[in-house]
Scaffold this motif. Structure first.
Motif, PDB file in Angstrom:
ATOM      1  N   ALA A  43       0.855  -1.192   0.000  1.00 52.56           N
ATOM      2  CA  ALA A  43       0.000   0.000   0.000  1.00 52.56           C
ATOM      3  C   ALA A  43       0.887   1.237   0.000  1.00 52.56           C
ATOM      4  CB  ALA A  43      -0.921   0.008   1.221  1.00 52.56           C
ATOM      5  N   ILE A  44       0.291   2.356  -0.396  1.00 50.81           N
ATOM      6  CA  ILE A  44       1.035   3.610  -0.529  1.00 50.81           C
ATOM      7  C   ILE A  44       0.555   4.609   0.514  1.00 50.81           C
ATOM      8  CG2 ILE A  44       1.461   5.592  -2.045  1.00 50.81           C
ATOM      9  CD1 ILE A  44       1.044   3.659  -4.434  1.00 50.81           C
ATOM     10  N   VAL A  45       1.500   5.175   1.256  1.00 49.02           N
ATOM     11  CA  VAL A  45       1.201   6.308   2.132  1.00 49.02           C
ATOM     12  C   VAL A  45       1.714   7.544   1.408  1.00 49.02           C
ATOM     13  CG1 VAL A  45       1.574   7.376   4.386  1.00 49.02           C
ATOM     14  CG2 VAL A  45       1.465   4.879   4.201  1.00 49.02           C
ATOM     15  N   HIS A  46       0.781   8.311   0.854  1.00 45.92           N
ATOM     16  CA  HIS A  46       1.125   9.477   0.036  1.00 45.92           C
ATOM     17  C   HIS A  46       1.098  10.724   0.925  1.00 45.92           C
ATOM     18  CE1 HIS A  46       0.253  11.882  -3.911  1.00 45.92           C
ATOM     19  NE2 HIS A  46       1.105  12.504  -3.117  1.00 45.92           N
ATOM     20  N   VAL A  47       2.284  11.243   1.252  1.00 41.97           N
ATOM     21  CA  VAL A  47       2.383  12.425   2.120  1.00 41.97           C
ATOM     22  C   VAL A  47       2.137  13.683   1.276  1.00 41.97           C
ATOM     23  CG1 VAL A  47       3.807  13.719   3.748  1.00 41.97           C
ATOM     24  CG2 VAL A  47       4.040  11.228   3.588  1.00 41.97           C
ATOM     25  N   VAL A  48       1.160  14.453   1.715  1.00 40.64           N
ATOM     26  CA  VAL A  48       0.766  15.666   0.994  1.00 40.64           C
ATOM     27  C   VAL A  48       0.980  16.876   1.908  1.00 40.64           C
ATOM     28  CG1 VAL A  48      -1.072  16.793  -0.303  1.00 40.64           C
ATOM     29  CG2 VAL A  48      -1.015  14.305  -0.165  1.00 40.64           C
ATOM     30  N   ARG A  49       1.621  17.887   1.386  1.00 36.72           N
ATOM     31  CA  ARG A  49       1.898  19.079   2.198  1.00 36.72           C
ATOM     32  C   ARG A  49       0.659  19.953   2.324  1.00 36.72           C
ATOM     33  NH1 ARG A  49       7.028  23.266   1.489  1.00 36.72           N
ATOM     34  NH2 ARG A  49       6.192  24.946   2.781  1.00 36.72           N
ATOM     35  N   CYS A  50       0.226  20.133   3.574  1.00 36.55           N
ATOM     36  CA  CYS A  50      -0.946  20.963   3.858  1.00 36.55           C
ATOM     37  C   CYS A  50      -0.586  22.083   4.835  1.00 36.55           C
ATOM     38  CB  CYS A  50      -2.068  20.102   4.432  1.00 36.55           C
ATOM     39  SG  CYS A  50      -2.736  18.879   3.284  1.00 36.55           S
ATOM     40  N   PHE A  51       0.649  22.554   4.770  1.00 37.02           N
ATOM     41  CA  PHE A  51       1.081  23.643   5.651  1.00 37.02           C
ATOM     42  C   PHE A  51       1.868  24.678   4.853  1.00 37.02           C
ATOM     43  CE2 PHE A  51       4.639  20.684   5.621  1.00 37.02           C
ATOM     44  CZ  PHE A  51       5.752  21.503   5.541  1.00 37.02           C
ATOM     45  N   GLU A  52       1.817  25.913   5.339  1.00 37.92           N
ATOM     46  CA  GLU A  52       2.572  27.014   4.734  1.00 37.92           C
ATOM     47  C   GLU A  52       3.843  27.243   5.563  1.00 37.92           C
ATOM     48  OE1 GLU A  52       1.431  28.648   2.056  1.00 37.92           O
ATOM     49  OE2 GLU A  52      -0.667  27.963   1.972  1.00 37.92           O
ATOM     50  N   ASP A  53       4.979  27.414   4.892  1.00 34.99           N
ATOM     51  CA  ASP A  53       6.238  27.726   5.575  1.00 34.99           C
ATOM     52  C   ASP A  53       7.218  28.249   4.532  1.00 34.99           C
ATOM     53  OD1 ASP A  53       8.677  27.827   6.899  1.00 34.99           O
ATOM     54  OD2 ASP A  53       8.256  26.067   8.119  1.00 34.99           O
ATOM     55  N   SER A  54       7.487  29.551   4.598  1.00 33.36           N
ATOM     56  CA  SER A  54       8.354  30.182   3.594  1.00 33.36           C
ATOM     57  C   SER A  54       9.800  29.685   3.682  1.00 33.36           C
ATOM     58  CB  SER A  54       8.326  31.709   3.747  1.00 33.36           C
ATOM     59  OG  SER A  54       8.737  32.070   5.059  1.00 33.36           O
ATOM     60  N   ASP A  55      10.167  29.082   4.818  1.00 33.52           N
ATOM     61  CA  ASP A  55      11.542  28.590   4.990  1.00 33.52           C
ATOM     62  C   ASP A  55      11.773  27.230   4.316  1.00 33.52           C
ATOM     63  OD1 ASP A  55      12.297  30.820   6.430  1.00 33.52           O
ATOM     64  OD2 ASP A  55      11.720  29.926   8.353  1.00 33.52           O
ATOM     65  N   ILE A  56      10.680  26.544   4.003  1.00 36.61           N
ATOM     66  CA  ILE A  56      10.806  25.227   3.365  1.00 36.61           C
ATOM     67  C   ILE A  56      10.308  25.344   1.928  1.00 36.61           C
ATOM     68  CG2 ILE A  56      10.137  22.794   3.444  1.00 36.61           C
ATOM     69  CD1 ILE A  56       9.755  23.070   6.438  1.00 36.61           C
ATOM     70  N   ILE A  57      11.234  25.205   0.999  1.00 38.37           N
ATOM     71  CA  ILE A  57      10.936  25.413  -0.423  1.00 38.37           C
ATOM     72  C   ILE A  57      10.041  24.294  -0.945  1.00 38.37           C
ATOM     73  CG2 ILE A  57      11.974  25.678  -2.719  1.00 38.37           C
ATOM     74  CD1 ILE A  57      14.661  26.172  -1.028  1.00 38.37           C
ATOM     75  N   HIS A  58       8.990  24.657  -1.690  1.00 39.99           N
ATOM     76  CA  HIS A  58       8.180  23.657  -2.380  1.00 39.99           C
ATOM     77  C   HIS A  58       8.675  23.558  -3.813  1.00 39.99           C
ATOM     78  CE1 HIS A  58       4.828  21.561  -4.249  1.00 39.99           C
ATOM     79  NE2 HIS A  58       4.367  21.271  -3.059  1.00 39.99           N
ATOM     80  N   VAL A  59       8.786  22.336  -4.310  1.00 43.00           N
ATOM     81  CA  VAL A  59       9.356  22.114  -5.637  1.00 43.00           C
ATOM     82  C   VAL A  59       8.569  22.827  -6.741  1.00 43.00           C
ATOM     83  CG1 VAL A  59       8.113  19.970  -6.177  1.00 43.00           C
ATOM     84  CG2 VAL A  59      10.430  20.324  -7.073  1.00 43.00           C
ATOM     85  N   GLU A  60       7.265  23.088  -6.498  1.00 41.71           N
ATOM     86  CA  GLU A  60       6.433  23.780  -7.489  1.00 41.71           C
ATOM     87  C   GLU A  60       6.282  25.271  -7.174  1.00 41.71           C
ATOM     88  OE1 GLU A  60       5.268  22.678 -10.236  1.00 41.71           O
ATOM     89  OE2 GLU A  60       5.416  20.500 -10.092  1.00 41.71           O
ATOM     90  N   GLY A  61       6.859  25.704  -6.042  1.00 41.41           N
ATOM     91  CA  GLY A  61       6.851  27.132  -5.725  1.00 41.41           C
ATOM     92  C   GLY A  61       5.658  27.623  -4.939  1.00 41.41           C
ATOM     93  N   SER A  62       4.640  26.768  -4.725  1.00 37.67           N
ATOM     94  CA  SER A  62       3.467  27.180  -3.945  1.00 37.67           C
ATOM     95  C   SER A  62       2.829  25.943  -3.312  1.00 37.67           C
ATOM     96  CB  SER A  62       2.445  27.889  -4.851  1.00 37.67           C
ATOM     97  OG  SER A  62       1.991  27.012  -5.877  1.00 37.67           O
ATOM     98  N   ILE A  63       1.932  26.183  -2.348  1.00 39.71           N
ATOM     99  CA  ILE A  63       1.268  25.083  -1.646  1.00 39.71           C
ATOM    100  C   ILE A  63      -0.084  24.813  -2.294  1.00 39.71           C
ATOM    101  CG2 ILE A  63       0.504  24.198   0.592  1.00 39.71           C
ATOM    102  CD1 ILE A  63       3.539  24.902   0.334  1.00 39.71           C
ATOM    103  N   ASP A  64      -0.209  23.644  -2.897  1.00 41.75           N
ATOM    104  CA  ASP A  64      -1.454  23.252  -3.553  1.00 41.75           C
ATOM    105  C   ASP A  64      -1.528  21.721  -3.554  1.00 41.75           C
ATOM    106  OD1 ASP A  64      -3.614  22.682  -5.139  1.00 41.75           O
ATOM    107  OD2 ASP A  64      -3.065  24.032  -6.775  1.00 41.75           O
ATOM    108  N   PRO A  65      -2.114  21.117  -2.511  1.00 40.70           N
ATOM    109  CA  PRO A  65      -2.133  19.659  -2.411  1.00 40.70           C
ATOM    110  C   PRO A  65      -2.879  18.969  -3.545  1.00 40.70           C
ATOM    111  CG  PRO A  65      -3.498  20.644  -0.699  1.00 40.70           C
ATOM    112  CD  PRO A  65      -2.732  21.752  -1.331  1.00 40.70           C
ATOM    113  N   VAL A  66      -3.899  19.619  -4.083  1.00 38.79           N
ATOM    114  CA  VAL A  66      -4.640  19.031  -5.209  1.00 38.79           C
ATOM    115  C   VAL A  66      -3.717  18.860  -6.412  1.00 38.79           C
ATOM    116  CG1 VAL A  66      -6.541  19.357  -6.841  1.00 38.79           C
ATOM    117  CG2 VAL A  66      -6.860  19.931  -4.418  1.00 38.79           C
TER     118      VAL A  66
END
Length: 364
Positions: A97-120
Motif C-alpha cells: 500500500a502507498i502512504v502518500h504524504v501531501v503538504r498541507c502547511f505554509e512555511d516560507s523557509d521550506i521550499i516547495h518544488v512547485e513554488g506554492s502550496i497546492d495539495p490538489v
C-alpha cells in the motif's frame, strides 16, 4: 506488510518516516536526499500482548510488524525517467500500500518544488506519473491479448476490459476506482498496476493547524474530497509533532498526547488505517516460550493461518484450539477456560477472528 511512503520533494515525507521508524533516514531541505529507499521496521501496538504476557510470563513477546519504505521524492515526468523516476516507480511496485504524504502547511523557509502550496496539484502530479506508467503496462497487455484473439475468441471479454481500463486511466482516474466484475477483477490481479494499490493520503499539517482542528484546514478538506472520489483514505498528521513525540519514553508520550487532546500518536492511527484499508487482522499465540501476534487477511481459514507460523502447520493441520482474547482474560488462565468449556476445537473450515488466541494441532 510493506508500506511505501511517497510524496513530492519537501512535503515532510522523510521527516515523517524518521519520526515513525527512528531509522535515521536523512531529512534535508532539498530534493532527492533519499536516493535509495530507506527501510524501517515498526512494531504494531497491541495491548493484548502485554495482557497475555502477564498470564504466561513468556521468554519473549513478539508483536506483528510493518515495514515502512521511504521512497525518494517523485517529480513531474518520473514515468519518462525524469529525476530518478523509473527507479522510484519500481520501488513503489514492491509495496502493499502507498502512504502518500501531501503538504498541507505554509512555511516560507521550506521550499516547495512547485513554488506554492497546492495539495490538489501535488496529488495530481504523482497520480499522473503512476497512471502513465500503468497505461504503458495495460497497452502492452492489450497488444498481446489482441494478437492471441485471432486464434482464441474467448479472450474478447478481456480485450474489451483492457480497452475500457486504458480509457479509464487515460481520463486521469486510478485503476482502483474502475468498476469491474469478478472475471475482470482476476485480470486486474494479473497486472502489476501502481494505481491499483490502496492509498492513504497523509495530510502533513503545521502544529498550529493540527491542534486547531482539521475542519479549519482548507488543504485537508480538498484532499479528503479527492480521497472520497477515488476510494482512498485520509490521515491528518503533523510530521514535526511526530518527530517530537518519537524521542519520548511511553509515559512522557502519553502525558504529552493527553495535553494535546489526542488519544493516539500518528503512527498508531496510521497503522490502524493500514489494517482497515488492507483488510488485516491479528490472531495471537501464547505459551511459556513466546507470546506473539500474527497478521493475516480477514477471512483466512485456520489451516492457512497456521501456515503463517510454519508451512508444516498448514500441511499437517489437524485442528485449532481457539478462545477469544476477551474470554481468556475473563477466565484468567487457559486451564480455567478449559474447565468452563470455553476453548473450542475448530476444523479446516473455521475462519480466524481478530483477537483469537490459537493453539494449532498438526501432524507431519
Amino acid at each position: 506488510m510493506k508500506l511505501g511512503i511517497v510524496g513530492l520533494p519537501n512535503v515532510g515525507k522523510s521527516t515523517l518516516f524518521n519520526a515513525i521508524t527512528n531509522a535515521g533516514a536523512q531529512s534535508a531541505n532539498y530534493p532527492f536526499c533519499t536516493i535509495e529507499p530507506n527501510v524501517g521496521i515498526v512494531a504494531v501496538p497491541d495491548e493484548r500482548l502485554d495482557a497475555l504476557a502477564k498470564i504466561y510470563s513468556p521468554e519473549k513477546v513478539t508483536p506483528a510488524t510493518i515495514e515502512f519504505v521511504d521512497i525518494a521524492g517523485l517529480v513531474k515526468g518520473a514515468s519518462q525517467g525524469q529525476g530518478l523516476g523509473n527507479k522510484f516507480l519500481s520501488h513503489i511496485r514492491e509495496v502493499d500500500a502507498i502512504v502518500h504524504v501531501v503538504r498541507c502547511f505554509e512555511d516560507s523557509d521550506i521550499i516547495h518544488v512547485e513554488g506554492s502550496i497546492d495539495p490538489v496539484r501535488d496529488i495530481e502530479t504523482i497520480n499522473l506519473e503512476l497512471i502513465f506508467s500503468d497505461m504503458e503496462i495495460v497497452e502492452r497487455r492489450k497488444s498481446r491479448v489482441l494478437k492471441s484473439l485471432k486464434g482464441d475468441k474467448t479472450l474478447q471479454a478481456e480485450a474489451d476490459f483492457l480497452e475500457r481500463l486504458y480509457q479509464h486511466l487515460e481520463s486521469g482516474q486510478p485503476a482502483r476506482s474502475i468498476q469491474a466484475n469478478e472475471d475482470e477483477q482476476q485480470v486486474l490481479k494479473q497486472i502489476s498496476l501502481l494505481t491499483l494499490k490502496p492509498v492513504i493520503y497523509a495530510c502533513n499539517m503545521s502544529e498550529e493547524d493540527f491542534i486547531a482542528g482539521i475542519e479549519n484546514n482548507k488543504h485537508f478538506q480538498a484532499v479528503k474530497s479527492i480521497a472520497e472520489n477515488e476510494g482512498a483514505e485520509t490521515l491528518p498528521i503533523c510530521a514535526s509533532l511526530e518527530a517530537e513525540i518519537s524521542g519520548m519514553d511511553p509515559e512522557e508520550k502519553g502525558i504529552f498526547l493527553k495535553e494535546l487532546g489526542l488519544e493516539q500518536s500518528g503512527l498508531d492511527r496510521l497503522i490502524s488505517k493500514c489494517y482497515s484499508l488492507l483488510g488485516l487482522i491479528s490472531f495471537l499465540t501464547a505459551g511459556k516460550p513466546e507470546v506473539r501476534a500474527w497478521t493475516i487477511t480477514k477471512g483466512t481459514k485456520a489451516p492457512q493461518a497456521a501456515g503463517k507460523i510454519h508451512s508444516d502447520f498448514e500441511r499437517g493441520f489437524i485442528r485449532a484450539e481457539v478462545i477469544s482474547f476477551d474470554e481468556l482474560m475473563k477466565c484468567g488462565s487457559m486451564s480455567a477456560a478449559r474447565e468452563k468449556g470455553l476453548v473450542r476445537s475448530e476444523g479446516k473450515d473455521y475462519t480466524i477472528n481478530d483477537g483469537d488466541v490459537v493453539l494449532f494441532r498438526f501432524n507431519v
